[in-house]
Design a protein around this motif. Structure first.
Motif, PDB file in Angstrom:
ATOM      1  N   MET A 277       1.041  -0.797   0.006  1.00 66.09           N
ATOM      2  CA  MET A 277       0.000  -0.100   0.413  1.00 66.09           C
ATOM      3  C   MET A 277       1.013   1.155  -0.379  1.00 66.09           C
ATOM      4  N   ALA A 279       0.021   3.986  -1.443  1.00 63.80           N
ATOM      5  CA  ALA A 279      -1.165   5.216  -1.896  1.00 63.80           C
ATOM      6  C   ALA A 279      -1.140   5.773  -0.811  1.00 63.80           C
ATOM      7  N   GLN A 309     -11.860   5.794   5.787  1.00 63.06           N
ATOM      8  CA  GLN A 309     -11.771   4.327   5.900  1.00 63.06           C
ATOM      9  C   GLN A 309     -10.409   4.139   5.336  1.00 63.06           C
ATOM     10  N   ILE A 311      -7.481   2.049   4.861  1.00 59.80           N
ATOM     11  CA  ILE A 311      -7.823   0.568   3.910  1.00 59.80           C
ATOM     12  C   ILE A 311      -7.053  -0.426   4.627  1.00 59.80           C
ATOM     13  N   LEU A 312      -5.465   0.107   4.698  1.00 57.80           N
ATOM     14  CA  LEU A 312      -4.402  -1.343   5.130  1.00 57.80           C
ATOM     15  C   LEU A 312      -5.018  -1.741   6.739  1.00 57.80           C
ATOM     16  N   PHE A 327       2.943   1.764   4.053  1.00 58.13           N
ATOM     17  CA  PHE A 327       4.262   2.588   3.853  1.00 58.13           C
ATOM     18  C   PHE A 327       3.890   3.487   5.382  1.00 58.13           C
ATOM     19  N   LYS A 341       2.479   1.593  13.656  1.00 60.02           N
ATOM     20  CA  LYS A 341       1.390   1.028  12.971  1.00 60.02           C
ATOM     21  C   LYS A 341       1.703  -0.378  12.035  1.00 60.02           C
ATOM     22  N   LYS A 345      -1.754  -2.477  12.502  1.00 64.75           N
ATOM     23  CA  LYS A 345      -2.735  -2.426  11.060  1.00 64.75           C
ATOM     24  C   LYS A 345      -2.501  -4.275  10.690  1.00 64.75           C
TER      25      LYS A 345
HETATM   26  N1  CTP Z   1      -3.364   4.260   5.087  1.00 66.84           N
HETATM   27  C1  CTP Z   1      -5.110   3.688   4.620  1.00 66.84           C
HETATM   28  N2  CTP Z   1      -5.664   4.235   4.619  1.00 66.84           N
HETATM   29  C2  CTP Z   1      -6.177   5.804   4.920  1.00 66.84           C
HETATM   30  C3  CTP Z   1      -4.914   6.466   5.254  1.00 66.84           C
HETATM   31  C4  CTP Z   1      -3.103   5.458   4.853  1.00 66.84           C
HETATM   32  O1  CTP Z   1      -4.650   2.321   3.585  1.00 66.84           O
HETATM   33  N3  CTP Z   1      -6.982   5.966   4.718  1.00 66.84           N
HETATM   34  C5  CTP Z   1      -2.468   3.268   4.520  1.00 66.84           C
HETATM   35  C6  CTP Z   1      -1.096   4.124   3.261  1.00 66.84           C
HETATM   36  O2  CTP Z   1      -1.325   3.628   2.197  1.00 66.84           O
HETATM   37  C7  CTP Z   1       0.024   3.753   4.499  1.00 66.84           C
HETATM   38  C8  CTP Z   1       0.164   3.467   5.985  1.00 66.84           C
HETATM   39  O3  CTP Z   1      -1.879   3.251   5.729  1.00 66.84           O
HETATM   40  O4  CTP Z   1       0.327   2.636   3.752  1.00 66.84           O
HETATM   41  C9  CTP Z   1      -0.056   4.227   6.566  1.00 66.84           C
HETATM   42  O5  CTP Z   1      -0.039   5.805   6.360  1.00 66.84           O
HETATM   43  P1  CTP Z   1       0.176   7.012   7.039  1.00 66.84           P
HETATM   44  O6  CTP Z   1      -1.388   8.111   5.983  1.00 66.84           O
HETATM   45  O7  CTP Z   1       1.770   7.309   7.120  1.00 66.84           O
HETATM   46  O8  CTP Z   1      -0.497   6.759   8.356  1.00 66.84           O
HETATM   47  P2  CTP Z   1      -1.800   6.437   8.640  1.00 66.84           P
HETATM   48  O9  CTP Z   1      -2.063   5.243   9.862  1.00 66.84           O
HETATM   49  O10 CTP Z   1      -3.079   7.140   8.008  1.00 66.84           O
HETATM   50  O11 CTP Z   1      -1.577   7.848  10.642  1.00 66.84           O
HETATM   51  P3  CTP Z   1      -1.037   8.821  10.169  1.00 66.84           P
HETATM   52  O12 CTP Z   1      -1.294   9.731   9.109  1.00 66.84           O
HETATM   53  O13 CTP Z   1      -2.065   9.584  11.975  1.00 66.84           O
HETATM   54  O14 CTP Z   1       0.521   8.998  10.735  1.00 66.84           O
END
Ligand code: CTP
Length: 406
Positions: A277, A279, A309, A311-312, A327, A341, A345
């Motif tokens: 993931m 994105a 939501q 997704i990860l 990521f 994370k 996750k």
């Molecule tokens: N991701 C996801 N769905 C979301 C947000 C993030 O699947 N709604 C996935 C991203 O693709 C990435 C990972 O979660 O692989 C981490 O994304 P990141 O933005 O660094 O972290 P968040 O979980 O969103 O936490 P924060 O923004 O609080 O650091």
């Protein structure tokens, strides 16, 4: 783009009537993205001219140990040629050449190059049916196989003698298809289904405005190309980006919002072996999307947001044997946050990139990552191009998958 793209192919041509097809074979190999050099025996020149082959391959065609045309460079080095090649194809391979190859005879440049080559070697036999059936030819082919060479089966049909039977050289396009298929099967991710996400998501405010981020999608696209080059069947689900896929074997699914991405990812997830993931999914979206363009009526405007939501995290919950990689883009407490994370996750690994590293992050051609697995092992990498970073990530994944399998 095919698996032959960027590969250096040395085509050895020996003297049989099928040599007339080698001009088309050079074209087919080049069309598949390979660069081609030709080495031919003296008798092959009776059937096809070096001029034709050098014009098509855009390289001088070599057949003798001595370069008579250039007195400053008199030695045609079979060792250099053999080392230059990523793979060697002998087509047509006559009974005589096959026999010499299998017995270590070295009386022409083609044979000396064959003996020097360290790369995979393919032979495409071409001869009359009785010669092909002769135990001596079968022995030669058997011996070559035992050396690790690959035999491209001869076809059946009308032969130069007028007889009909087995012994025709495989058609040039079939030779290229055979080699591509063979290389793919040996590729480290052959048989694996890989799902990659890339780019930003756009969350609409009204029909003309959205909330987005600066992600270019480059990292995800590089990951998709890398996985495809390693032989995987790749689906790339990308948010809005101007990038295109060069490899026709990658299925590109374009989405806009986090919700679209969630749906598409879950559609493919059950049939996937590895997910990365990459994105930059929006964490929030406007709670209400206006039907019409919002007019500038007031001096101040507020947009209410609701979380999208994760997704990860949802993939982590629904995991059924998939190797799941996320990521983490961090600006502080990088390792701790990334590890948090990974655990929350239910990931197998996480790729940390810190915005504090110069040259790393959004919209840049380079990235600096640390690969962290669910056993707490972290592997830091130097600042590299995103193409190289993608290879590092898949090499790390492969190391762990291979360890799991053994
Ligand atoms: N991701 C996801 N769905 C979301 C947000 C993030 O699947 N709604 C996935 C991203 O693709 C990435 C990972 O979660 O692989 C981490 O994304 P990141 O933005 O660094 O972290 P968040 O979980 O969103 O936490 P924060 O923004 O609080 O650091």
């Amino acid at each position: 783009m095919s698996i032959l793209s960027g590969k250096k192919v040395l085509l050895g041509i020996s003297g049989g009537i099928a040599a007339y097809k080698s001009a088309i074979l050079v074209r087919s190999l080049i069309k598949a993205g390979a660069s081609v050099k030709v080495v031919m025996t003296e008798s092959a020149k009776e059937f096809v001219t070096p001029l034709t082959l050098s014009t098509l391959s855009k390289h001088p065609v070599l057949s003798s140990f001595v370069n008579e045309e250039d007195e400053n460079d008199v030695w045609n080095s079979h060792v250099d040629l053999g080392l230059w090649a990523d793979l060697m194809v002998v087509a047509p391979a006559t009974a005589n050449t096959l026999s010499k190859m299998s017995n270590g005879v070295c009386d022409n440049l083609l044979l000396a190059t064959y003996l020097s080559a360290k790369c995979p070697v393919f032979v495409a036999p071409a001869m009359d049916l009785d010669m092909y059936k002769h135990p001596s030819t079968s022995k030669s082919l058997e011996k070559l196989r035992s050396f690790g060479n690959t035999v491209i089966p001869a076809g059946t049909g009308e032969l130069a003698s007028g007889l009909v039977g087995e012994g025709r050289m495989a058609e040039p396009d079939d030779i290229v298809a055979f080699i591509c298929d063979h290389l793919k099967r040996q590729a480290p991710l052959f048989g694996k289904k890989v799902l990659i996400t890339a780019g930003p998501t756009h969350e609409p405010i009204d029909p003309v405005r959205f909330i987005g981020n600066r992600a270019s999608g480059k990292m995800g696209f590089e990951l998709a190309h890398c996985a495809a080059d390693m032989g995987a069947e790749v689906t790339l689900i990308s948010g809005p980006t101007h990038l295109e896929v060069a490899n026709t074997e990658i299925t590109l699914v374009r989405v806009v919002t986090a919700r679209d991405m969630y749906e598409k990812v879950h559609e493919y997830y059950p049939h996937t072996d590895i997910v990365v993931m990459a994105a930059a999914v929006a964490d929030f979206r406007p709670s209400k999307v206006a039907d019409q363009k919002i007019k500038k009526k007031t001096a101040k405007m507020e947009i209410a947001l609701e979380p999208t939501q994760d997704i990860l995290a949802s993939l982590g919950k629904a995991k059924q044997g998939q190797y799941l990689v996320g990521f983490a883009l961090e600006t502080e407490n990088e390792m701790e946050n990334a590890q948090g994370k990974l655990e929350r996750k239910h990931l197998d690994a996480i790729v940390l990139n810190s915005l504090n590293d110069e040259g790393a992050g959004f919209d840049k051609p380079t990235n600096k990552i640390t690969f962290i697995d669910n056993r707490g092992k972290s592997v830091p990498f130097a600042l590299k191009s995103k193409t190289e970073v993608a290879a590092d990530i898949f090499n790390q994944i492969l190391l762990r998958l291979n360890a799991q399998e053994n």
